[in-house]
Design a protein around this motif. Structure first.
Motif, mmCIF file in Angstrom:
data_model
loop_
_atom_site.group_PDB
_atom_site.id
_atom_site.type_symbol
_atom_site.label_atom_id
_atom_site.label_comp_id
_atom_site.label_asym_id
_atom_site.label_seq_id
_atom_site.Cartn_x
_atom_site.Cartn_y
_atom_site.Cartn_z
ATOM 1 N N PHE A 1 30.348 30.012 -15.265
ATOM 2 C CA PHE A 1 30.383 30.421 -13.863
ATOM 3 C C PHE A 1 31.047 29.367 -12.973
ATOM 4 C CE2 PHE A 1 26.688 32.697 -15.645
ATOM 5 C CZ PHE A 1 27.127 33.985 -15.421
ATOM 6 N N ALA A 2 31.533 28.287 -13.558
ATOM 7 C CA ALA A 2 32.168 27.220 -12.794
ATOM 8 C C ALA A 2 33.397 27.763 -12.071
ATOM 9 C CB ALA A 2 32.566 26.073 -13.720
ATOM 10 N N GLY A 3 33.569 27.331 -10.835
ATOM 11 C CA GLY A 3 34.727 27.719 -10.046
ATOM 12 C C GLY A 3 34.498 28.915 -9.158
ATOM 13 N N VAL B 1 22.955 45.718 -17.536
ATOM 14 C CA VAL B 1 23.032 44.340 -17.037
ATOM 15 C C VAL B 1 23.594 43.411 -18.112
ATOM 16 C CG1 VAL B 1 21.673 42.369 -16.223
ATOM 17 C CG2 VAL B 1 21.233 44.668 -15.308
ATOM 18 N N LYS B 2 23.142 43.583 -19.343
ATOM 19 C CA LYS B 2 23.680 42.770 -20.437
ATOM 20 C C LYS B 2 25.184 42.981 -20.575
ATOM 21 C CE LYS B 2 23.618 42.322 -25.478
ATOM 22 N NZ LYS B 2 23.390 43.089 -26.714
ATOM 23 N N HIS B 3 25.626 44.217 -20.519
ATOM 24 C CA HIS B 3 27.047 44.549 -20.638
ATOM 25 C C HIS B 3 27.865 43.812 -19.574
ATOM 26 C CE1 HIS B 3 30.549 47.153 -21.421
ATOM 27 N NE2 HIS B 3 30.667 47.274 -20.113
ATOM 28 N N GLN B 4 27.361 43.777 -18.354
ATOM 29 C CA GLN B 4 28.088 43.115 -17.267
ATOM 30 C C GLN B 4 28.005 41.597 -17.371
ATOM 31 O OE1 GLN B 4 27.327 45.247 -13.325
ATOM 32 N NE2 GLN B 4 26.032 46.452 -14.705
ATOM 33 N N LEU B 5 26.851 41.099 -17.788
ATOM 34 C CA LEU B 5 26.660 39.648 -17.862
ATOM 35 C C LEU B 5 27.590 39.013 -18.882
ATOM 36 C CD1 LEU B 5 25.207 36.989 -17.265
ATOM 37 C CD2 LEU B 5 23.382 37.722 -18.833
ATOM 38 N N ILE B 6 27.650 39.555 -20.088
ATOM 39 C CA ILE B 6 28.445 38.898 -21.121
ATOM 40 C C ILE B 6 29.940 39.003 -20.832
ATOM 41 C CG2 ILE B 6 26.666 39.203 -22.878
ATOM 42 C CD1 ILE B 6 28.223 41.498 -24.039
ATOM 43 N N ARG B 7 30.323 39.916 -19.949
ATOM 44 C CA ARG B 7 31.727 40.062 -19.551
ATOM 45 C C ARG B 7 32.027 39.366 -18.224
ATOM 46 N NH1 ARG B 7 30.050 43.892 -22.663
ATOM 47 N NH2 ARG B 7 31.440 44.856 -24.199
ATOM 48 N N GLY B 8 31.006 38.884 -17.569
ATOM 49 C CA GLY B 8 31.204 38.200 -16.292
ATOM 50 C C GLY B 8 31.736 39.107 -15.199
ATOM 51 N N ILE B 9 31.261 40.364 -15.162
ATOM 52 C CA ILE B 9 31.720 41.321 -14.156
ATOM 53 C C ILE B 9 30.543 41.728 -13.275
ATOM 54 C CG2 ILE B 9 33.597 42.128 -15.610
ATOM 55 C CD1 ILE B 9 31.934 44.588 -16.325
ATOM 56 N N GLY B 10 30.820 42.554 -12.252
ATOM 57 C CA GLY B 10 29.761 42.977 -11.344
ATOM 58 C C GLY B 10 29.239 41.810 -10.528
ATOM 59 N N ILE B 11 27.930 41.691 -10.421
ATOM 60 C CA ILE B 11 27.363 40.608 -9.614
ATOM 61 C C ILE B 11 27.710 39.238 -10.181
ATOM 62 C CG2 ILE B 11 25.441 42.055 -8.834
ATOM 63 C CD1 ILE B 11 23.592 40.331 -10.608
ATOM 64 N N TRP C 1 24.220 34.597 -7.732
ATOM 65 C CA TRP C 1 23.656 35.911 -8.023
ATOM 66 C C TRP C 1 22.207 35.792 -8.450
ATOM 67 C CZ3 TRP C 1 21.850 36.024 -12.960
ATOM 68 C CH2 TRP C 1 22.440 35.147 -13.878
ATOM 69 N N ALA C 2 21.534 36.932 -8.437
ATOM 70 C CA ALA C 2 20.158 37.009 -8.938
ATOM 71 C C ALA C 2 19.921 38.393 -9.524
ATOM 72 C CB ALA C 2 19.153 36.735 -7.826
ATOM 73 N N VAL C 3 19.239 38.419 -10.658
ATOM 74 C CA VAL C 3 18.705 39.653 -11.228
ATOM 75 C C VAL C 3 17.202 39.614 -11.002
ATOM 76 C CG1 VAL C 3 18.287 40.977 -13.336
ATOM 77 C CG2 VAL C 3 20.518 39.872 -12.959
ATOM 78 N N MET C 4 16.681 40.608 -10.308
ATOM 79 C CA MET C 4 15.251 40.646 -10.014
ATOM 80 C C MET C 4 14.577 41.683 -10.904
ATOM 81 S SD MET C 4 15.052 39.957 -5.966
ATOM 82 C CE MET C 4 16.314 39.011 -5.120
ATOM 83 N N SER C 5 13.355 41.365 -11.335
ATOM 84 C CA SER C 5 12.610 42.242 -12.233
ATOM 85 C C SER C 5 11.119 42.021 -11.996
ATOM 86 C CB SER C 5 12.980 41.961 -13.691
ATOM 87 O OG SER C 5 12.878 40.588 -13.990
ATOM 88 N N ASN C 6 10.308 42.862 -12.625
ATOM 89 C CA ASN C 6 8.868 42.756 -12.389
ATOM 90 C C ASN C 6 8.288 41.459 -12.940
ATOM 91 O OD1 ASN C 6 9.419 44.024 -15.011
ATOM 92 N ND2 ASN C 6 7.198 44.192 -15.225
#
Length: 288
Positions: free
Chosen positions: A33-35, A65-75, A81-86
């Motif tokens: 996430f640098a830069g 969320v996993k799909h987006q995280l490993i590709r560095g897309i979306g949030i 960024w933050a992913v909120m959960s119970n």
């Protein structure tokens, strides 16, 4: 670090199911996430994710969320960024039950890339199965307030896990369309549905000054119980003296527009795309 470094158990046979799922999970590749903190205007982006242990939609949302995280897309294209959960889950691990719950909520920052735990995220259902989820999202705003992250950024962006969207396009919209040219000093939120003249929940874009007012005042806003989150947010911001600004090119939402079309390369966001295959197809079409 060893996979079980963050938990404290004497023998594998003494592990409860939470600890076992954590130990049985494997690390997944996480982008650098640098830069991204250098990009302007600065975006703090977040989403609320249902979890496998807490909601029938948990598998669907965790996989998105996993799909987006490993590709560095979306949030994960945003400055922060933050992913909120119970409960706190380890976003950098994947196991038999998805993202594993961090045992006892004891986060080891050297090992765990953790979600933000905000308590119960279950929602009742209203008309046309619209989730009456404003209480959970109000708790999310309390977490944002307490994080002290909001003053560091120009805009705050909340999206749904099944929204395909592009942070750089949003930056261009803000620089082009906003009176302050994206600096977040306007006290404003972006309406994104011309049909209803409102802000739809798949993408909520709020300037820094407006977000600070929401974080400070959302606890006093009336109507949190028994309403959908996006309606509650609009009413709350109006109660706090925050005005809406229409950007009709921000979002293609099936429930607003009546159709789904991912081929517009100026639209920022497209919703809903719940299956991984559909999500990927829309993402690729939007880049052509």
């Amino acid at each position: 670090a060893p996979a079980n470094a963050a938990i404290n158990v004497a023998e594998p046979t003494t592990m409860d199911s939470v600890a076992r799922n954590y130990v049985d999970s494997a690390f997944i590749p996480i982008p650098q996430f640098a830069g991204r903190s250098e990009k302007w205007p600065s975006l703090f982006c977040w989403l609320l994710m249902q979890t496998v242990n807490n909601n029938p939609m948990g598998w669907e949302e965790e996989k998105l969320v996993k799909h987006q995280l490993i590709r560095g897309i979306g949030i994960f294209q945003c400055n922060d960024w933050a992913v909120m959960s119970n409960v706190a889950v380890a976003l950098n691990r994947w196991g038999p039950l998805g993202f594993p719950i961090i045992p006892n909520g004891k986060i080891n920052p050297l090992i765990d890339l953790a979600s933000w735990a905000i308590g119960d995220t279950q929602a009742n259902k209203g008309a046309q199965s619209n989730p009456l989820n404003s209480v959970a999202f109000r708790n999310a705003w309390f977490a944002l307030r307490d994080s002290n992250k909001l003053p560091e950024h120009d805009w705050v962006v909340k999206v749904d896990p099944d929204t395909v969207w592009f942070a750089n396009r949003l930056r261009e919209h803000l620089k082009t369309n906003m009176p302050g040219h994206g600096n977040g000093l306007d006290s404003v939120f972006l309406n994104n549905c011309q049909r209803f003249n409102t802000m739809q929940g798949p993408m909520e874009v709020i300037s820094k000054n407006a977000a600070l007012k929401v974080a400070a005042g959302i606890g006093s806003c009336a109507g949190a119980d028994g309403s959908g989150e996006d309606h509650f947010m609009v009413v709350c911001m109006q109660q706090l003296g925050i005005n809406g600004y229409m950007d009709q090119t921000l979002l293609n939402d099936l429930y607003c527009d009546g159709y789904s079309r991912c081929t517009d390369n100026w639209k920022v966001a497209f919703h809903p795309h719940k299956a991984i295959g559909d999500f990927t197809q829309c993402y690729n079409q939007a880049l052509r």
